[in-house]
Design an enzyme around this catalytic site. Structure first.
Site, PDB file in Angstrom:
ATOM      1  N   HIS A 515      47.413  40.645  30.117  1.00  0.00           N
ATOM      2  CA  HIS A 515      46.438  39.698  29.801  1.00  0.00           C
ATOM      3  C   HIS A 515      45.045  40.175  29.784  1.00  0.00           C
ATOM      4  CE1 HIS A 515      44.178  35.605  30.499  1.00  0.00           C
ATOM      5  NE2 HIS A 515      43.456  36.565  30.956  1.00  0.00           N
ATOM      6  N   GLU A 516      44.691  41.131  30.814  1.00  0.00           N
ATOM      7  CA  GLU A 516      43.352  41.697  30.694  1.00  0.00           C
ATOM      8  C   GLU A 516      43.450  42.591  29.639  1.00  0.00           C
ATOM      9  OE1 GLU A 516      41.361  40.483  32.342  1.00  0.00           O
ATOM     10  OE2 GLU A 516      42.626  39.253  33.837  1.00  0.00           O
ATOM     11  N   HIS A 519      42.468  40.943  26.645  1.00  0.00           N
ATOM     12  CA  HIS A 519      40.988  40.467  26.246  1.00  0.00           C
ATOM     13  C   HIS A 519      40.353  41.664  25.528  1.00  0.00           C
ATOM     14  CE1 HIS A 519      40.521  36.746  28.325  1.00  0.00           C
ATOM     15  NE2 HIS A 519      40.823  37.124  29.484  1.00  0.00           N
ATOM     16  N   GLU A 576      40.861  33.258  26.632  1.00  0.00           N
ATOM     17  CA  GLU A 576      42.141  33.176  27.756  1.00  0.00           C
ATOM     18  C   GLU A 576      43.399  32.834  27.130  1.00  0.00           C
ATOM     19  OE1 GLU A 576      41.475  34.440  30.611  1.00  0.00           O
ATOM     20  OE2 GLU A 576      39.201  34.483  30.174  1.00  0.00           O
ATOM     21  N   ASP A 580      46.745  35.221  27.239  1.00  0.00           N
ATOM     22  CA  ASP A 580      48.117  34.686  28.008  1.00  0.00           C
ATOM     23  C   ASP A 580      49.111  34.996  27.167  1.00  0.00           C
ATOM     24  OD1 ASP A 580      46.864  33.780  30.485  1.00  0.00           O
ATOM     25  OD2 ASP A 580      46.631  31.781  29.844  1.00  0.00           O
TER      26      ASP A 580
END
Length: 680
Positions: A515-516, A519, A576, A580
């Protein structure tokens, strides 16, 4: 009882010390999947979140002092208990305490000393309130606001330092909108009943606080109306959260002289001097229209009304650390927004306050008992596996051209990884902590941090600095620094569990890592280059293809109902949701590569009837088991860029053919989206 509690904490600490295990290690011999949360009466292809969390949802209750409850909140509670033990020990005033122990111990002790706080009432704040009341004109009030900004709240606007959007290695000054008491501008602007109730509660709360501060009931009511009037005007001048997500909307570099001329009634030259800012010739104004409009407010509002407004912010910000009547009034307002039935126990509030004031001092003691250097190295190996999966994902994308893929690879390779805790700890030696002076400690800690941040202006960016403290149960990606950061607080069960097999761990912390990383390539992160500069490194064709796929995700999540008849804002949550979806896909890819590399075949075996792929999704779903109070859900729809837990699971898996294959889902079932969205 204390001995029993100590033994329980001690045993738990022993477990935590074993938490972070190399992903490359073989799984324990045939570990069983914990089925406690799973509701087998639900078809996973109909509602996977309900399948993965159904039994947990049936039995779990939100504690009275919480706005929500779930796996991450439970972990925060366990971390708070560890910090409490550290702080209770440190607060014993014994000879020979080192400087760190003295500061964190005396801060916590001062916070827990309710008797001393009650005796002082509002007295500790009076010198600051008197300073505001003594201002003779609006220029002097601006100087007083500079002082207030340093010691806590941000009435009227925000002033801070951050990296230059076009020269990320350099820190510059920023001016930004601010000055609101309610969570978002919509609370002042929208006419629906819930927002109107919130405004009414704000007026009642402010009236009560001004009365406690010594005003007559009539004067307090008038003061509260002044606060609402001024804040409503500020809200109308503010940019909404969705627009602010685009960094290009916040990119307005100006000379110092231009900014002063833009809003002359802000008396910014006097403000910068009073704030102790270093000399600078240019700065970024994130929303110039805000300052143009608010300049008129400063001109039209009376000095008395503006003084009242600034005093309000100081009282409101300090209320949790004043005597009980202030604390109770403050919590009553919090209840309106979150739905909590009771305030957190004082020890929890004091642990949080100490972490906020001395986070890297308390963090040193925290990592000593929970993490360690070996855990840091093991975690880095898992990050490496996820980065390789994202690299493969980018190379295989059918919609991206080779030129942009090459640039994406450069950015991916440049991502910095921070795991567990900083390599260099923050120096708090100049911060004075006085035992028995809670509010003084609170204000001095705020001022220490305020000066520390402003002093960065004009200096090179310190890329070693952390923006979260080690006990935090969270993680983040920074576009400006092109880095992913995982505090020690999140690197524990249920996200990473040594006793679980690899599939469950990749479904937990593996997805968080993915997830990070994603980003860096979501609708915001993609606009920054490897060094953190705001620069378009995409071909026009690829940019169009990205936006088309991102719009699919925005539309998908905009159809989800958050609470009552209130739907999600798919544009606010786009970043986000993109992360995800991408994070789950690359984490599953990393697990698949691990299984393929395992020559023994052990990792491909089913456990308790679940294939590795099924266990991955079970691990992912269970990590988001949670409940929220309706009041909290309604508030978060307006301000939170994250989707509710249910949609962080179901919204992702319905876009994944890998999920449908793992569970044998058929076309037409709810977890099989007909027009599946995919960016990464």
């Amino acid at each position: 009882m204390r001995a029993i509690r100590f033994l329980a904490v001690f045993l738990w600490l022993l477990i935590v010390l074993l938490v972070i295990s190399s992903f490359a290690q073989s799984a324990p011999s045939q570990p069983a999947v914990n089925l406690d949360t799973i509701d087998k009466t639900v078809d996973p292809c109909v509602d996977f979140y309900q399948y993965a969390c159904g039994n947990w949802l049936k039995s779990a209750e939100i504690p009275g002092d919480q706005a929500s409850w779930g796996q991450s909140v439970e972990l925060r509670e366990r971390n708070a208990a560890i910090q409490r033990e550290i702080l209770e020990k440190a607060s014993v005033d014994t000879a020979g305490r080192d400087a760190i122990t003295q500061k964190i111990g005396d801060y916590y002790s001062s916070c827990m000393d309710e008797k001393a706080v009650e005796l002082k009432g509002l007295d500790p704040l009076k010198p600051e309130l008197d300073r505001i009341a003594a201002t003779k004109d609006k220029a002097a009030l601006i100087e007083a606001i500079a002082r207030v900004h340093l010691i806590g709240p941000n009435p009227l606007f925000n002033f801070y330092s951050s990296s230059d959007l076009h020269n990320a290695n350099q820190v510059i000054a920023y001016l930004d909108q601010g000055g609101l008491s309610l969570p978002d501008r919509d609370y002042y602007i929208k006419d629906d009943a819930k927002m109107a109730d919130a405004r009414k509660s704000l007026v009642e709360y402010a009236t009560q606080m001004f009365t406690l501060a010594g005003q007559s009931p009539q004067q307090a009511a008038s003061s509260a109306q002044s606060v609402l009037r001024i804040e409503t005007a500020l809200a109308k001048a503010s940019m909404d959260r969705t627009a602010r997500r685009d960094p290009r909307n916040r990119d307005h570099k100006m000379t110092r002289d231009e900014v002063v001329a833009l809003a002359p009634d802000f008396y910014l030259s006097r403000y910068f001097a009073a704030a102790g800012a270093p000399s600078f010739s240019s700065l970024n104004v994130t929303n110039p229209d805000f300052f143009r409009q608010v300049n008129g407010i400063l001109e039209s509002e009376s000095l008395d009304a503006l003084r009242t407004y600034v005093s309000w912010h100081l009282i409101d910000n300090s209320a949790p650390w004043l005597s009980k009547p202030f604390v109770d009034a403050n919590f009553k307002m919090q209840q309106v927004l979150t739905g909590q039935s009771e305030n957190k126990p004082r020890w929890k509030r004091c642990v949080s306050a100490t972490d906020g004031a001395l986070g890297e001092a308390l963090g040193q003691r925290y990592v000593d008992v929970t993490f360690g250097a070996d855990g840091k190295q093991r975690m880095l190996k898992m990050v490496d596996a996820l980065e390789k999966s994202l690299d493969q994902n980018i190379r295989e994308l059918p919609w991206m051209t080779a030129e942009t893929k090459k640039q994406a690879k450069v950015k991916l390779d440049a991502i910095r990884n921070k795991i567990g805790y900083p390599d260099t700890w923050r120096d708090y030696s100049s911060l004075q902590i006085v035992r028995g002076d809670l509010l003084g400690n609170f204000l001095r800690a705020n001022e220490f941090e305020g000066h520390r941040q402003i002093a960065k202006i004009g200096k090179p960016l310190d890329r070693t600095e952390w923006q979260m403290t080690p006990p935090t149960v969270n993680a983040y990606y920074s576009s400006a620094r092109n880095e992913i950061v995982f505090p020690a607080g999140i690197l524990q069960p249920p996200f990473f569990d040594r006793q679980a097999d690899d599939a469950l761990n990749f479904g937990g912390i593996g997805v968080v890592i993915g997830h990070e990383l994603t980003h860096g390539f979501d609708d915001q992160g993609r606009k920054f280059d490897p060094e953190g500069n705001l620069r378009d490194w995409w071909t026009a064709q690829d940019g169009t293809e990205f936006e088309k796929r991102a719009s699919c995700i925005a539309d998908e999540y905009s159809s989800f109902v958050a609470v009552d008849d209130l739907k999600l804002n798919g544009k606010l949550t786009l970043g986000e949701n993109t992360a995800d979806n991408g994070g789950a896909r690359i984490a599953l890819m990393a697990l698949g590569q691990m299984i393929a590399d395992d020559k023994t075949g052990n990792k491909a075996q089913a456990i308790d009837g679940y294939t590795p792929e099924q266990r991955f999704f079970v691990g992912y779903g269970r990590s988001w088991c949670g409940k929220r109070r309706p009041e909290s859900s309604r508030m978060l729809v307006s301000i939170d860029p994250h989707s509710p837990n249910k949609y962080r699971v179901d919204g992702v898996v319905q876009n994944m053919p890998e999920f449908q294959k793992a569970w044998g889902c058929k076309a037409g079932q709810p977890m099989v989206r007909e027009n599946a969205c995919r960016v990464w």
